[in-house]
Enzyme design. Sequence first.
Site, PDB file in Angstrom:
ATOM      1  N   CYS A  65      59.744  -0.937  65.657  1.00  0.00           N
ATOM      2  CA  CYS A  65      59.522  -1.289  64.262  1.00  0.00           C
ATOM      3  C   CYS A  65      58.102  -1.774  64.015  1.00  0.00           C
ATOM      4  CB  CYS A  65      60.491  -2.395  63.818  1.00  0.00           C
ATOM      5  SG  CYS A  65      62.226  -1.931  63.902  1.00  0.00           S
ATOM      6  N   GLY A  92      57.228   3.263  63.688  1.00  0.00           N
ATOM      7  CA  GLY A  92      58.566   3.603  63.245  1.00  0.00           C
ATOM      8  C   GLY A  92      58.544   4.729  62.247  1.00  0.00           C
ATOM      9  N   ASN A 166      60.720  -6.924  64.013  1.00  0.00           N
ATOM     10  CA  ASN A 166      60.220  -6.041  65.063  1.00  0.00           C
ATOM     11  C   ASN A 166      60.566  -6.668  66.402  1.00  0.00           C
ATOM     12  OD1 ASN A 166      56.947  -5.374  66.491  1.00  0.00           O
ATOM     13  ND2 ASN A 166      58.799  -4.152  66.667  1.00  0.00           N
ATOM     14  N   GLY A 167      61.293  -5.936  67.248  1.00  0.00           N
ATOM     15  CA  GLY A 167      61.659  -6.462  68.559  1.00  0.00           C
ATOM     16  C   GLY A 167      63.093  -6.121  68.886  1.00  0.00           C
ATOM     17  N   TYR A 349      49.887   2.122  75.173  1.00  0.00           N
ATOM     18  CA  TYR A 349      50.299   3.225  74.306  1.00  0.00           C
ATOM     19  C   TYR A 349      50.681   2.826  72.889  1.00  0.00           C
ATOM     20  CZ  TYR A 349      53.351   6.944  72.493  1.00  0.00           C
ATOM     21  OH  TYR A 349      53.934   7.897  71.720  1.00  0.00           O
TER      22      TYR A 349
END
Length: 644
Positions: A65, A92, A166-167, A349
């Site tokens: 996310c 995302g 996010n996570g 990345y």
Amino acid sequence: MRHGEIPTLASFRSTTPSASSRGDRAPGRPEGPGRPADLGAGAVAPGPSTVDPRVEDEPGIREECGVFGVWAPGEEVSRLCYFGLYALQHRGQESAGIATTDGASIRVYKDLGLVSQVFDDPVLTNLAGHMAVAHVRYATTGATTWENAQPMLGPVAGSTLALTHNGNLTNTRELMEAVHAASGEDLTGELGRGSSTDTAVIAALMNLVSTAGAPAGWDHAADRAEAWPGLLPAPDGAPAGDANGGPAPDVASAARLVLPMLRGAYSLVFMDEHTLYAARDPHGVRPLVLGRLDAGWVVASETAALDIVGARFVREIEPGELIEIDGGGVRSTRFAAARRAGCVFEYVYLARPDTRIAGRSIITARNTMGAILAREHAVDADLVIATPESGTPAAIGYAQASGIPYAQGLVKNAYVGRTFIQPTQTLRQLGIRLKLNPVREVIEGKRLVVVDDSIVRGNTQRALVRMLREAGAAEVHIRISSPPVLWPCFYGIDFATRDELIATSMSVDAIRDSIGADSLGYLSVDGMIEASGQPGNELCLACFTGSYPITPPREGVIASAASADQGREAIEPRPAVPSAPRYISPDLITMPDLATGSTRATAPKRRTAPQPQTVRVPDGARPGAPAGPTTDPAPAAPEEGHPQ
């Protein structure tokens, strides 16, 4: 199903909604049950790889996310969010959503698809207000449903919460059990509407502590010990987490009670009608930054999102910190001591090259990874090329350090990465050729060094080597700017399961032979740490070493094989004979009928025309300019007709 999603509730049906009514713009999704959940990622013994070598174009490594929030009276906050999400689209691509507030109501619009497919000018114009939160999401097959798109909504302390995350939480099961112990099947908010994510559980917990106080029976002493290790009693001002403390009077108080209960990785951006909040887990696994506009504030997953909306970087949200932003400025509270373990794969990345994390430029880190790779794995060659775009910075660093010329030997089709037109079998067999095409004039007769960021299953590299040889390459030497990926991620990266990771069942030489390269070299763990510019004990290296800084979910055998307390310097041994993962049949997962209180399986309603959803403050509540907490109105529930 991802580890952060609710795996065992008898209150959700694992189906995918029908195609969106934004017919010409948003993607469709077929109805029907999702792929069976793999609850045991990492819970299989090393053995023969299950990868099908005939499949050329394997799924890439995916971040879960991206989050964005803005407080800016007088600005068009929905458009700021739109461009902020554009900058975070790489984090995302399954769904996107924006929620805004004018101080009196919250309006939310979300749908499946890319940012450009979900939003248009009329929708953004409708999302008026002075404050907003926004989200882009990735999901595995079977979890890409409208109900799981964010922001999530729910009542909290007489206000309405719009929450983005996010996570990935590692104790979702325990948290959901606490919600059920207090609420039974009477689920509110997004849980009651069919969401199956850990984000919906956080929203439900916030509502629970605002109405009934902290959950009875929860081990709050353990939370305090986890939040403040070696500092018991906790410092003055630390959240008490007292089950007898009564309901939380406002959203900030509810957050200070709930945040210490969470385990795993979480960067949260959320709001009520008056205040914007942001919080980051005590390990700071996922990035989260604060920026300044001329007339407001921005929080975002990456600094690149600040740049695109013209915000000046101020600082990172600290691990274990909760901030509140309103007309009174920015206020900070620490709910846990910082124990940094930032994800090293952000440097390898995940993050954009033009982002900075912990003061380190990502493109500089990747250039350095390539340079160290050249030092560790030198080879006689004529040309260095990259697997675009992720391998490009490291390839440039490799070329500069080795003195071997760099050239563009592969051209990427930038528009094929996400398509909703299904290819024919003939096109599907082309695999990687749909995305990459070799430039014969550049590579013919050359000894090539091909630099990429990682190898997961090996299918892409196998097809790439074959394609380069067919285009006339004399030799193909593969260089990878990260170590071998050996362990799954429980903190928000969509890695393969352990039996799909090629490095768990093959040596480097065996992988070289499998992909058909003349040589293969991986960056060392020490080289990767050096390039990141961070101390090794402040990074999460779990996917490379198996040493997890946060205890994995209890259904994962790795929880007993690689303790969170073990040192992160050494590579931990693999578990000998792990137990089998628990399988939950999709047929046993149902969604409650909120009208009757029954838990029989009910299919989600088909959406017709999604519209921004408005949640109004009840009569008598004071609307107006953004400010601090107000008198508590009754909980504001979403209007009827919420699209299902």
